[in-house]
Design a protein around this motif. Structure first.
Motif, PDB file in Angstrom:
ATOM      1  N   PHE A   1      43.884  45.936  47.036  1.00  0.00           N
ATOM      2  CA  PHE A   1      43.711  44.543  46.640  1.00  0.00           C
ATOM      3  C   PHE A   1      42.752  43.792  47.546  1.00  0.00           C
ATOM      4  CE2 PHE A   1      47.466  45.537  44.218  1.00  0.00           C
ATOM      5  CZ  PHE A   1      47.187  44.882  43.042  1.00  0.00           C
TER       6      PHE A   1
ATOM      7  N   GLU B   1      39.484  44.372  46.155  1.00  0.00           N
ATOM      8  CA  GLU B   1      39.339  43.479  45.009  1.00  0.00           C
ATOM      9  C   GLU B   1      38.879  42.096  45.472  1.00  0.00           C
ATOM     10  OE1 GLU B   1      43.018  42.593  43.270  1.00  0.00           O
ATOM     11  OE2 GLU B   1      42.178  41.128  41.882  1.00  0.00           O
ATOM     12  N   THR B   2      39.540  41.604  46.513  1.00  0.00           N
ATOM     13  CA  THR B   2      39.158  40.291  47.051  1.00  0.00           C
ATOM     14  C   THR B   2      37.712  40.306  47.513  1.00  0.00           C
ATOM     15  OG1 THR B   2      41.380  40.352  47.944  1.00  0.00           O
ATOM     16  CG2 THR B   2      40.066  38.452  48.481  1.00  0.00           C
TER      17      THR B   2
ATOM     18  N   PHE C   1      35.493  39.734  44.799  1.00  0.00           N
ATOM     19  CA  PHE C   1      35.555  38.396  44.226  1.00  0.00           C
ATOM     20  C   PHE C   1      34.725  37.377  44.996  1.00  0.00           C
ATOM     21  CE2 PHE C   1      39.572  39.231  41.774  1.00  0.00           C
ATOM     22  CZ  PHE C   1      38.967  38.977  40.566  1.00  0.00           C
ATOM     23  N   TYR C   2      34.587  37.569  46.303  1.00  0.00           N
ATOM     24  CA  TYR C   2      33.918  36.532  47.093  1.00  0.00           C
ATOM     25  C   TYR C   2      32.497  36.244  46.623  1.00  0.00           C
ATOM     26  CZ  TYR C   2      37.518  35.355  50.381  1.00  0.00           C
ATOM     27  OH  TYR C   2      38.663  34.868  50.928  1.00  0.00           O
TER      28      TYR C   2
ATOM     29  N   ALA D   1      32.623  34.492  43.353  1.00  0.00           N
ATOM     30  CA  ALA D   1      33.054  33.102  43.433  1.00  0.00           C
ATOM     31  C   ALA D   1      31.925  32.204  43.913  1.00  0.00           C
ATOM     32  CB  ALA D   1      34.253  32.981  44.377  1.00  0.00           C
ATOM     33  N   VAL D   2      31.189  32.666  44.931  1.00  0.00           N
ATOM     34  CA  VAL D   2      30.142  31.814  45.495  1.00  0.00           C
ATOM     35  C   VAL D   2      29.026  31.603  44.479  1.00  0.00           C
ATOM     36  CG1 VAL D   2      28.384  31.705  47.266  1.00  0.00           C
ATOM     37  CG2 VAL D   2      30.687  32.390  47.855  1.00  0.00           C
TER      38      VAL D   2
ATOM     39  N   TYR E   1      29.312  31.767  41.235  1.00  0.00           N
ATOM     40  CA  TYR E   1      29.853  31.616  39.885  1.00  0.00           C
ATOM     41  C   TYR E   1      29.167  30.528  39.073  1.00  0.00           C
ATOM     42  CZ  TYR E   1      33.299  31.657  36.202  1.00  0.00           C
ATOM     43  OH  TYR E   1      33.911  31.759  34.980  1.00  0.00           O
ATOM     44  N   GLN E   2      28.906  29.376  39.698  1.00  0.00           N
ATOM     45  CA  GLN E   2      28.343  28.266  38.922  1.00  0.00           C
ATOM     46  C   GLN E   2      26.908  28.531  38.495  1.00  0.00           C
ATOM     47  OE1 GLN E   2      29.444  24.488  39.186  1.00  0.00           O
ATOM     48  NE2 GLN E   2      31.000  24.634  40.764  1.00  0.00           N
ATOM     49  N   LYS E   3      26.264  29.519  39.128  1.00  0.00           N
ATOM     50  CA  LYS E   3      24.888  29.823  38.743  1.00  0.00           C
ATOM     51  C   LYS E   3      24.836  30.897  37.665  1.00  0.00           C
ATOM     52  CE  LYS E   3      23.319  28.925  43.470  1.00  0.00           C
ATOM     53  NZ  LYS E   3      24.452  29.416  44.300  1.00  0.00           N
TER      54      LYS E   3
ATOM     55  N   GLN F   1      27.977  32.097  31.114  1.00  0.00           N
ATOM     56  CA  GLN F   1      29.385  32.151  30.718  1.00  0.00           C
ATOM     57  C   GLN F   1      29.903  33.589  30.654  1.00  0.00           C
ATOM     58  OE1 GLN F   1      30.443  30.764  26.746  1.00  0.00           O
ATOM     59  NE2 GLN F   1      31.586  29.114  27.700  1.00  0.00           N
TER      60      GLN F   1
ATOM     61  N   PHE G   1      32.320  35.136  33.201  1.00  0.00           N
ATOM     62  CA  PHE G   1      33.761  34.928  33.117  1.00  0.00           C
ATOM     63  C   PHE G   1      34.441  36.134  32.496  1.00  0.00           C
ATOM     64  CE2 PHE G   1      37.367  33.459  30.528  1.00  0.00           C
ATOM     65  CZ  PHE G   1      38.209  33.077  31.544  1.00  0.00           C
ATOM     66  N   PHE G   2      33.857  36.615  31.382  1.00  0.00           N
ATOM     67  CA  PHE G   2      34.488  37.745  30.690  1.00  0.00           C
ATOM     68  C   PHE G   2      34.424  39.004  31.532  1.00  0.00           C
ATOM     69  CE2 PHE G   2      33.216  34.792  27.369  1.00  0.00           C
ATOM     70  CZ  PHE G   2      34.457  34.573  26.800  1.00  0.00           C
TER      71      PHE G   2
ATOM     72  N   ILE H   1      37.133  38.662  34.102  1.00  0.00           N
ATOM     73  CA  ILE H   1      38.454  38.831  33.487  1.00  0.00           C
ATOM     74  C   ILE H   1      38.739  40.311  33.249  1.00  0.00           C
ATOM     75  CG2 ILE H   1      39.658  38.520  31.306  1.00  0.00           C
ATOM     76  CD1 ILE H   1      40.024  36.229  33.051  1.00  0.00           C
TER      77      ILE H   1
ATOM     78  N   VAL I   1      39.785  41.794  36.466  1.00  0.00           N
ATOM     79  CA  VAL I   1      41.133  41.377  36.830  1.00  0.00           C
ATOM     80  C   VAL I   1      42.161  42.107  35.986  1.00  0.00           C
ATOM     81  CG1 VAL I   1      42.731  39.444  36.829  1.00  0.00           C
ATOM     82  CG2 VAL I   1      40.425  39.127  37.658  1.00  0.00           C
TER      83      VAL I   1
ATOM     84  N   LEU J   1      46.320  38.763  51.656  1.00  0.00           N
ATOM     85  CA  LEU J   1      45.819  38.812  50.284  1.00  0.00           C
ATOM     86  C   LEU J   1      45.978  37.458  49.618  1.00  0.00           C
ATOM     87  CD1 LEU J   1      47.191  42.174  48.955  1.00  0.00           C
ATOM     88  CD2 LEU J   1      44.846  41.579  49.484  1.00  0.00           C
TER      89      LEU J   1
ATOM     90  N   LEU K   1      39.704  31.324  46.513  1.00  0.00           N
ATOM     91  CA  LEU K   1      38.557  31.696  45.687  1.00  0.00           C
ATOM     92  C   LEU K   1      38.153  30.573  44.736  1.00  0.00           C
ATOM     93  CD1 LEU K   1      39.243  35.399  44.820  1.00  0.00           C
ATOM     94  CD2 LEU K   1      37.349  34.472  46.097  1.00  0.00           C
TER      95      LEU K   1
ATOM     96  N   LEU L   1      36.101  28.155  46.523  1.00  0.00           N
ATOM     97  CA  LEU L   1      34.742  28.635  46.763  1.00  0.00           C
ATOM     98  C   LEU L   1      33.916  28.563  45.489  1.00  0.00           C
ATOM     99  CD1 LEU L   1      35.438  31.679  49.047  1.00  0.00           C
ATOM    100  CD2 LEU L   1      34.713  29.408  49.676  1.00  0.00           C
ATOM    101  N   MET L   2      34.543  28.775  44.345  1.00  0.00           N
ATOM    102  CA  MET L   2      33.811  28.650  43.085  1.00  0.00           C
ATOM    103  C   MET L   2      33.301  27.234  42.900  1.00  0.00           C
ATOM    104  SD  MET L   2      35.869  30.679  40.207  1.00  0.00           S
ATOM    105  CE  MET L   2      36.339  32.358  40.423  1.00  0.00           C
TER     106      MET L   2
ATOM    107  N   GLY M   1      30.671  26.706  45.906  1.00  0.00           N
ATOM    108  CA  GLY M   1      29.524  27.600  45.805  1.00  0.00           C
ATOM    109  C   GLY M   1      28.939  28.000  47.136  1.00  0.00           C
TER     110      GLY M   1
END
Lengths: 111, 397
Positions: free
Chosen positions: A63, A66-67, A70-71, A74-75, A77-79, A82, A85-86, A89, A92, B162, B169, B172-173, B176
């Protein structure tokens, strides 16, 4: 900062080692076992411990990786579009399958 | 003097200052903790050594330095000595990355020791290096109780790490960036959106629980449960080595408090609405961060005085069955809101506030369902061959 931190630790140990009294007796140097001579246990004596700890460590590795995935997601993500997202998911859900398997196997039950 | 040399010297000076400040803070934190515990239990606490007991930490420090440094025969000498040094080194290093004010605000220099782009990651990595100190210390003691205590402690710390890593997260989203300055400025700077707790209250709840477990504090202080495991991984330690472990623990508490204030409560920035009254008040260095850290430390002590300890199996179940999935749920929720709600929001509600409402709703649902989900972690430990009776109240209540 690391050097300073470790340096303070070393300094404290050295100073205390120099200043403290030194009167070692056999009884004082015995490992704690309510006054009895220690049986097996500790370093190199092959003490056995519950396999749960091993399983938890294994799960943690899975896990935590996994994290780690994700980092960056996440950083950034906004760039991302869409579609990201899928994709996230899906990842996950794949991990959740493993998680549910672990649950069903009762690895997380500390009996 | 060449530029790099003076920069190096300034950094070194700041590192030493931060380390000394943390050690002093640790010493007085023990005093404050004991006095506060005393107040909560309607007794005065230590008040004999110096006015208000103010010299008590000094007396304790002198005592622990002059005590005999016992190394038991069965111990692995090298690792036994290195473990507390590692623990305190990592704990002090972790704190250096937290910014205490806007750039250049501390007598012309920056009020932090180092500022990394991956600041959050570096801090999490350094705090988890503390696990090594504890585990090696317990292992090297060459005795059963420390070994069991350190096994428990490291299993607990990695489990809640964890939850800690996953619960931020969503934050952070939104921001950014993993740089602390970016995170603080996002919340309260020129383009400030407001403290992140407003939008991520659910994540904050998970993070709070995880950090309590991560620093081995009550109600999760099983590795040191005196009544159960002697003194856990500290059983064989004496004099300054023992003090170094305690120091590392308290410095970790301070780091956790600073992390919570920086990530969720606007960090070194004060509330903006005070700005019209006293111009510049929201960017005073040190003041706001220290105030916020003090608040969280008070919370740590308050909780210690109030809550009973969990059982070990409950602790692990809480971490794996509740914190971890809920942190993932929070991440997915934030991701979904960011992906499907346009920035200007729905029905005239901006996206961020919508997210805050969703987060609050999740927390309320968790509270409302707390009796139902309690079985997830509060179940009695089953022995080999035991069958759980359906409908019976689960133990621990």
């Amino acid at each position: 900062m690391l050097l300073v931190g470790l340096g303070i630790g070393i300094l404290a140990v050295v100073v205390s080692g120099l200043l403290g009294p030194k009167k070692a007796t056999r009884a004082k140097l015995m490992a704690y076992e309510s006054g009895n001579d220690p049986e097996r246990g500790g370093v190199g004596t092959g003490q056995r411990f519950p396999v749960h700890f091993y399983l938890v460590a294994m799960l943690f590795i899975v896990f935590d990786i996994e994290t780690a995935f994700f980092y960056p997601l996440a950083v950034a993500y906004q760039k991302l579009p869409q579609f990201a997202f899928f994709e996230a998911i899906t990842f996950v859900l794949l991990l959740l399958v493993g998680y549910v398997y672990v649950l069903k196997k009762k690895v997380l039950e500390w009996a | 003097m060449p530029d790099w040399l003076s920069a190096l010297l300034v950094t070194l000076l700041k590192a030493v200052l931060v380390a000394l400040a943390l050690l002093t803070a640790f010493a007085y934190m023990t005093l404050i903790e004991r006095r506060l515990l005393g107040r909560i239990q309607l007794r005065p606490g230590p008040n004999r050594v110096g006015p208000l007991g103010l010299l008590q930490p000094l007396a304790d420090a002198i005592k622990s330095i002059f005590k005999e440094d016992v190394t038991v025969t069965l111990a692995d000498k090298l690792v036994y000595t290195l473990a507390p040094i590692l623990a305190i080194g990592m704990a002090l290093t972790a704190f250096g990355g937290i910014p205490a004010g806007p750039p250049g605000s501390l007598f012309g220099t920056d009020p932090w020791v180092y500022n990394l782009d991956a600041g959050v990651l570096a801090l999490l990595a350094l705090t988890s290096m503390g696990v090594y100190g504890i585990f090696l210390g317990g292992w090297a003691s060459g005795s059963k109780y420390p070994m069991l205590g350190s096994l428990r402690s490291s299993a607990q710390m990695i489990s809640y790490e964890l939850g800690m890593g996953l619960s931020i997260l969503g934050l952070l989203m939104l921001v950014g960036s993993t740089n602390f300055l970016d995170i603080v400025e996002w919340q309260a700077g020129a383009r400030g959106h407001g403290w992140l707790i407003l939008f991520q209250v659910f994540a904050f709840a998970l993070f709070l629980v995880s950090s309590f477990a991560e620093v081995n504090r009550t109600p999760f202080d099983l590795p040191e449960a005196e009544q159960e495991l002697v003194a856990g991984y500290l059983t064989e330690y004496s004099s300054i080595k023992w003090a170094l472990f305690q120091m590392a623990e308290y410095v970790n508490i301070m780091t956790a408090s600073a992390l919570m204030s920086t990530l969720f409560f606007g960090g070194y920035r004060g509330p903006g609405f005070l700005e019209p009254l006293i111009p510049g008040i929201s960017s005073w260095p040190l003041v706001w961060l220290i105030a916020k850290i003090a608040f969280f430390m008070f919370l740590f002590i308050w909780v210690r005085a109030t809550l009973p300890r969990l059982r070990y199996d409950q602790l692990m179940r809480l971490g794996w069955k509740l914190t971890l999935p809920l942190a993932l749920l929070n991440t997915v929720t934030v991701a979904a809101v960011l992906a499907f709600v346009p920035p200007e929001g729905l029905l005239g509600i901006p996206r961020l506030w919508l997210l805050g409402a969703v987060s609050l709703l999740l927390l309320l649902i968790l509270f409302a369902a707390s009796d139902a989900v309690r079985g997830l972690w509060n179940a009695p430990a089953l022995r080999q061959g035991d069958k759980r009776v359906p409908g019976r109240t689960l133990g621990g209540d």
